[in-house]
Structures are given as structure tokens and as C-alpha cells.
Design an enzyme around this catalytic site. Sequence first.
Site: not given
Length: 328
Positions: A12-14, A17, A100, A107, A131, A164, A189
Site C-alpha cells: 500500500a505504501a509503494g 499503492g 526469472r 513471489n 497487480v 496501452r 502480462h
Amino acid sequence: MKALVRVAVTGAAGQIGYSLLFRIAAGEMFGKDRSVILQMLELPDEKAQAALKGVMMELEDCAFPLLAGMVVTDNPDIAFKDADAALLVGSRPRGPGMERKDLLMENAKIFTAQGAALNKVARRDVKVLVVGNPANTNAYIAMKSAPDLNPKHFTAMLRLDHNRALSQLSTKLSKPVANIEKLIVWGNHSPTMYPDYRFATADGTPIIEAINDQAWNANSFIPTVSKRGAAIIEARGLSSAASAANAAIDHMRDWLLGSNGKWITMGVPSDGSYGIPEGMIFGFPVTTTNGEYSIVKDLPIDTFSKTYIDKTLAELEEERASIAHLLR
């Protein structure tokens, strides 16, 4: 006023976010007739939590009429408690020299834990948008880690790629983006995505009548859309944040409030359409109504398109195989 909605936002603070929270609080995601409680998750380190408290102070200072409350925490069980919607923005970025597959593994740990927390404490009809990259595979991991929730409600964000592509077509045709419909972005994505305007219209006229140019499609349009994120990093020194937040708003708003018959692109679990393996999170054309989406069916896939769809599918299958042992 409709029922209150609890929305959890991770990372949230990124940058994303920060670009997202104020717009949610202003009513852009759930509508101007729904109050929201923001449940914000950040990493447990002191710096991230201090930054998050600063974001909360700014949100307070906006005095948003629709902002009914806020929670800031480093605990997923608190952030996801009774959530109606969860936006999983935070993910481990790729560091220097990181392969990768290493990024996927790092993650996988995050999204396994977040999927399990959603399974434990979120509302049973929670709608999830991933996201954080690699978004499709992260969404797949979260979905598989939440066996008691509806798998159809785990989605990945391809709306940024869709927007885009829309913008590139708008520029090429000198037409407003609002006049362009039936655009699709297939697949992952990632740079393997396939933006497809074969069915798209501008002012109701098929775009392929105006741009009947396979060389432009293959050598300009597709590469420009697929490499746009990298071009922004090169120009700005930072990855796309405001445009990513905008796409998240578009994705959730259309999912919740309906696309009014228009095609949009969402990364959703495949139902077997177009030969995509069932359960794989893949970019499809969808329409949405009453909080549910439906994949647009039976579109013809030509040889050119099949080559691109097969390539993005192969990448997703490789990603899925590399983390399969973590989901047993």
C-alpha cells in the site's frame, strides 16, 4: 447509500499503492454511492510501516466523504479480514542478476501466504485482482492457496496492456479512445502478450479496414505495446505506477459495476476456451454484468494469432511448471 465495502490493498505504501488509494477513497472504483474502508498491508520493516502511516495521514487530510475507515498493518490476517475486494499490488521486484525462475520462487512464497490468509479471513465472495508481477502466475498461486474461495474470483491485471493498445490504435487512427471497441489482449502480462485488433471497431467500423497492414501490426503495434513498460522505465527511471493504478481502477470498476456490453480484457481462470488449459490464468476478452464476467466465445483464431497465443501460453505453462511443487 449502498453497503459499505472493505477493500484490502497490499504494497500500500509503494508507488502503485500511492497512486491507487486516493482514487479508491474518492469513489472511482466502487462508485460515488459506496463508502469504503481501506485495509492496507505493508512489509513488517520499520521504514515500510512508517511510509504507510504517512500515506494514512495524507488520506485523512483529504477528508474524503466516502472514506469510512482505515486499517494499517503488516499482518495479512488483519488486512484481509472480511474483505469484499483485495488488490494484491505488492510483489518482490526483480533484482540485479536475478533469474526469472528465482523471481517466480520468491513471489510464490508471498502469494501462497496471501492466498491462505484470504482463504482464512476474507468474505467468501471476495474479488481478487493481482497487480504484482508476474501477475498471471501470482494470481494462479493465490487461487490454488485458497481452496474454499471461488476460483473465478481470482484475476490478473491485463487492463494496463489493454489500455496501452487502445491508446496506440487511437493515435494511429486519430480517433478518441472512447470510440474504439472490441480490442483484446491475449495471454500473459509480459512481453509475450498478444494485442489483437482483428475484431475491433472505431465508430462502429472495423479497424482492419482502416489499418490493413500486417507489417505495422507485427513490427510496430505489437512490439510497442509489449515493450511499453520497459520504455517507461527507461524514460522515467521508475516503473509504471499511475497508469497501473488507473488500470486497476478500470478492471475492478468494470468487474463490479458492469462493462455495459463492451469487451474488456481480464486475466481470468480459463474454462477451456480457445484451447487454453482449464484453470490457467490467461488474458481473455470478457464482458461483465452483476459482478460476474463471461469470456467472449467462438472467435476465429487465424494462423498469425495462433502463433502469438501459443507463445504466450508456452511461457505461462513454463511458469506454472516451475512453481508446481510448491502447491502440492
